[in-house]
Design an enzyme around this catalytic site. Structure first.
Site, mmCIF file in Angstrom:
data_model
loop_
_atom_site.group_PDB
_atom_site.id
_atom_site.type_symbol
_atom_site.label_atom_id
_atom_site.label_comp_id
_atom_site.label_asym_id
_atom_site.label_seq_id
_atom_site.Cartn_x
_atom_site.Cartn_y
_atom_site.Cartn_z
ATOM 1 C CE1 TYR A 58 -3.469 -3.137 0.604
ATOM 2 C CE2 TYR A 58 -3.305 -2.060 -0.644
ATOM 3 C CZ TYR A 58 -3.948 -2.338 0.198
ATOM 4 O OH TYR A 58 -5.175 -3.640 -0.367
ATOM 5 C CG ASN A 98 -11.841 3.346 -8.968
ATOM 6 O OD1 ASN A 98 -11.472 2.422 -8.684
ATOM 7 N ND2 ASN A 98 -11.884 4.604 -9.203
ATOM 8 C CG HIS A 115 -13.501 -1.536 -2.736
ATOM 9 N ND1 HIS A 115 -13.958 -2.182 -4.166
ATOM 10 C CD2 HIS A 115 -14.980 -2.278 -1.567
ATOM 11 C CE1 HIS A 115 -15.092 -3.047 -3.895
ATOM 12 N NE2 HIS A 115 -15.170 -3.271 -3.050
ATOM 13 C CB CYS A 123 -5.201 3.174 15.919
ATOM 14 S SG CYS A 123 -4.039 2.173 17.755
ATOM 15 C CG LEU A 209 -10.908 -0.055 -22.506
ATOM 16 C CD1 LEU A 209 -10.797 1.546 -23.476
ATOM 17 C CD2 LEU A 209 -9.129 -0.065 -21.726
HETATM 18 C C1 BV8 Z 1 -17.758 -9.150 1.113
HETATM 19 C C2 BV8 Z 1 -9.881 -2.910 -1.910
HETATM 20 C C3 BV8 Z 1 -18.730 -9.526 2.659
HETATM 21 C C4 BV8 Z 1 -8.481 -3.475 -1.656
HETATM 22 C C5 BV8 Z 1 -10.306 -4.452 -3.341
HETATM 23 C C6 BV8 Z 1 -14.839 -15.836 -0.075
HETATM 24 C C7 BV8 Z 1 -14.598 -15.664 0.844
HETATM 25 C C8 BV8 Z 1 -14.676 -13.643 0.995
HETATM 26 C C9 BV8 Z 1 -14.850 -13.055 0.532
HETATM 27 C C10 BV8 Z 1 -15.719 -13.325 -1.021
HETATM 28 C C11 BV8 Z 1 -15.534 -15.081 -1.677
HETATM 29 N N1 BV8 Z 1 -15.571 -15.124 -2.639
HETATM 30 C C12 BV8 Z 1 -16.298 -14.357 -3.122
HETATM 31 C C13 BV8 Z 1 -15.684 -13.432 -2.347
HETATM 32 C C14 BV8 Z 1 -16.858 -12.378 -2.363
HETATM 33 C C15 BV8 Z 1 -15.553 -11.253 -2.574
HETATM 34 C C16 BV8 Z 1 -15.241 -11.040 -4.311
HETATM 35 O O1 BV8 Z 1 -17.029 -11.024 -5.119
HETATM 36 N N2 BV8 Z 1 -14.660 -11.839 -4.599
HETATM 37 C C17 BV8 Z 1 -14.383 -11.745 -6.317
HETATM 38 C C18 BV8 Z 1 -13.082 -11.470 -6.260
HETATM 39 C C19 BV8 Z 1 -15.396 -12.756 -6.818
HETATM 40 N N3 BV8 Z 1 -16.169 -9.722 -2.115
HETATM 41 C C20 BV8 Z 1 -15.275 -9.379 -0.707
HETATM 42 O O2 BV8 Z 1 -15.140 -10.056 -0.606
HETATM 43 C C21 BV8 Z 1 -16.336 -8.022 0.140
HETATM 44 N N4 BV8 Z 1 -16.695 -8.008 0.687
HETATM 45 O O3 BV8 Z 1 -18.167 -9.334 0.566
HETATM 46 O O4 BV8 Z 1 -18.057 -9.145 2.546
HETATM 47 C C22 BV8 Z 1 -20.726 -9.048 2.544
HETATM 48 C C23 BV8 Z 1 -21.171 -9.017 0.977
HETATM 49 C C24 BV8 Z 1 -22.482 -8.336 0.924
HETATM 50 C C25 BV8 Z 1 -22.576 -7.449 2.487
HETATM 51 C C26 BV8 Z 1 -22.041 -7.592 3.897
HETATM 52 C C27 BV8 Z 1 -21.083 -8.428 3.767
HETATM 53 C C28 BV8 Z 1 -15.037 -7.135 -0.517
HETATM 54 C C29 BV8 Z 1 -14.755 -6.553 -1.858
HETATM 55 C C30 BV8 Z 1 -13.678 -5.287 -1.596
HETATM 56 C C31 BV8 Z 1 -11.807 -5.910 -1.894
HETATM 57 N N5 BV8 Z 1 -10.831 -4.535 -1.780
HETATM 58 N N6 BV8 Z 1 -10.991 -3.122 -3.268
HETATM 59 C C32 BV8 Z 1 -7.239 -2.539 -2.739
HETATM 60 O O5 BV8 Z 1 -7.788 -2.315 -3.434
HETATM 61 O O6 BV8 Z 1 -5.994 -2.669 -2.786
HETATM 62 S S1 BV8 Z 1 -11.730 -4.955 -4.362
HETATM 63 C C33 BV8 Z 1 -10.500 -4.509 -5.620
HETATM 64 O O7 BV8 Z 1 -11.928 -4.885 -7.085
HETATM 65 C C34 BV8 Z 1 -10.660 -3.204 -6.072
HETATM 66 O O8 BV8 Z 1 -9.841 -2.627 -5.113
HETATM 67 C C35 BV8 Z 1 -11.508 -2.582 -6.677
HETATM 68 O O9 BV8 Z 1 -11.894 -2.029 -6.272
HETATM 69 C C36 BV8 Z 1 -12.474 -4.237 -7.416
HETATM 70 C C37 BV8 Z 1 -13.389 -3.693 -8.396
HETATM 71 O O10 BV8 Z 1 -12.633 -4.226 -9.472
HETATM 72 P P1 BV8 Z 1 -12.298 -2.921 -10.933
HETATM 73 O O11 BV8 Z 1 -12.845 -1.301 -9.976
HETATM 74 O O12 BV8 Z 1 -13.729 -2.972 -11.558
HETATM 75 O O13 BV8 Z 1 -10.883 -3.165 -11.549
HETATM 76 P P2 BV8 Z 1 -10.382 -4.145 -12.657
HETATM 77 O O14 BV8 Z 1 -9.031 -3.947 -12.906
HETATM 78 O O15 BV8 Z 1 -10.917 -5.356 -12.635
HETATM 79 O O16 BV8 Z 1 -11.256 -3.920 -13.975
HETATM 80 C C38 BV8 Z 1 -11.092 -2.635 -14.563
HETATM 81 C C39 BV8 Z 1 -11.951 -2.253 -15.764
HETATM 82 O O17 BV8 Z 1 -11.629 -1.303 -16.380
HETATM 83 C C40 BV8 Z 1 -11.932 -3.477 -16.948
HETATM 84 O O18 BV8 Z 1 -13.178 -4.049 -17.191
HETATM 85 C C41 BV8 Z 1 -11.444 -2.677 -17.510
HETATM 86 O O19 BV8 Z 1 -12.248 -2.887 -19.058
HETATM 87 C C42 BV8 Z 1 -11.736 -0.981 -17.658
HETATM 88 N N7 BV8 Z 1 -10.346 -0.043 -18.612
HETATM 89 C C43 BV8 Z 1 -9.189 -0.541 -18.024
HETATM 90 N N8 BV8 Z 1 -8.776 1.261 -18.703
HETATM 91 C C44 BV8 Z 1 -9.689 1.484 -18.927
HETATM 92 C C45 BV8 Z 1 -11.226 0.956 -18.582
HETATM 93 N N9 BV8 Z 1 -11.650 1.902 -18.786
HETATM 94 C C46 BV8 Z 1 -12.465 2.251 -19.510
HETATM 95 N N10 BV8 Z 1 -11.123 3.864 -19.576
HETATM 96 C C47 BV8 Z 1 -9.797 2.717 -19.586
HETATM 97 N N11 BV8 Z 1 -8.946 3.860 -20.084
#
Ligand code: BV8
Length: 235
Positions: A58, A98, A115, A123, A209
């Protein structure tokens, strides 16, 4: 933006809106989760096991963020928010996945960081939440209680509860327009917001994109770079 009678807007952004500001996306080719293992760096278990590496991950992203600037897509959303508020057209909620501060630096007044935020840490000993630009290590003392070993990034890791969900679901339930910008629709609960908006009868738009994982759910889809798409769509 089409002339449909729109009052309440919810906008969800993802890493793609900050891509042209030089901040990495996660799942594109060369993305952050291609280079780094999220299971070793973006879960509470990873932080417990190796706080040094997680802080370093980070700290490096914070360094990149300090050198980045908001782009025309951030600025276009800020202008739309200003218009919506000045003309009292209805509700305007900007939710971002983000952890960068480019929406705020681009002029947005209210940003819901579901997020968390890279420029904040908290802390685990005393709960103090504070903004900072400097690097944090496990030995960094808390500015409030002075104890070390308790600071963590104010970021929502996988398996942790996202922030502001009550506010988000309330707004989705009342919105006429839902726009997802620059997100792959991979991470829940954010990826499910389009379904909530459709259930409320909203018109749904994807600006990215390339098609994301829930693209077929959207009423309208436009693909291209955010700095081109968003200003054109928002005017
Ligand atoms: C939750 C912060 C319960 C950190 C992030 C097993 C165990 C536990 C949980 C789970 C599990 N299985 C599934 C889950 C749920 C899990 C989940 O969804 N996992 C996925 C992988 C399947 N989710 C969680 O754990 C969440 N919490 O479920 O708690 C709950 C649920 C509901 C209600 C109550 C409680 C917490 C998820 C948050 C994790 N933290 N970020 C950090 O940043 O280091 S997530 C991470 O992915 C990123 O930070 C971002 O925020 C997030 C989404 O990614 P995107 O923003 O979409 O980015 P990505 O690269 O994927 O896509 C980019 C897009 O932009 C592409 O489409 C591309 O085409 C486009 N693009 C690129 N360039 C351009 C563009 N568009 C326009 N112009 C351009 N130039």
């Amino acid at each position: 933006m089409s002339a449909r009678q729109i009052r309440n807007i919810v906008i969800l952004t993802g890493a793609g809106i900050s891509a042209e500001s030089g901040l990495g996306t996660f799942r594109d080719r060369g993305g952050i989760w291609e280079k780094f293992d999220w299971q070793k760096l973006a879960t509470p278990e990873a932080f417990t096991a190796d706080p040094e590496s997680v802080h370093a991950f980070y700290n490096a992203r914070r360094e990149n963020l300090l050198a980045a600037q908001p782009n025309d897509a951030h600025r276009a959303l800020a202008a739309l928010e200003l218009l919506w508020q000045a003309e009292e057209r209805g509700q305007f909620l900007l939710v971002t996945q983000n952890i960068d501060d480019l929406h705020a630096r681009g002029g947005s007044n209210e940003v819901l960081h579901m997020h968390g935020e890279l420029l904040k840490s908290r802390c685990n000993h005393c709960g103090h939440l504070f903004e900072h630009e400097h690097a944090i290590t496990p030995n960094t003392p808390c500015p409030a209680c002075g104890r070390s070993g308790g600071l963590r990034p104010h970021v929502v890791w996988f398996g942790e509860m996202p922030l502001g969900l009550d506010t988000i679901y309330e707004a989705l339930g009342a919105c006429d327009l839902f726009v997802a910008i620059g997100t792959s629709g991979t991470v829940y609960p954010a990826a499910g917001f389009v379904t909530e908006a459709k259930a409320a009868g909203a018109w749904t738009v994807e600006l990215s994109l390339q098609p994301g994982e829930v693209s077929t759910l959207f009423d309208e889809r436009h693909y291209g770079p955010a700095t081109k798409l968003v200003p054109e769509w928002a005017e």
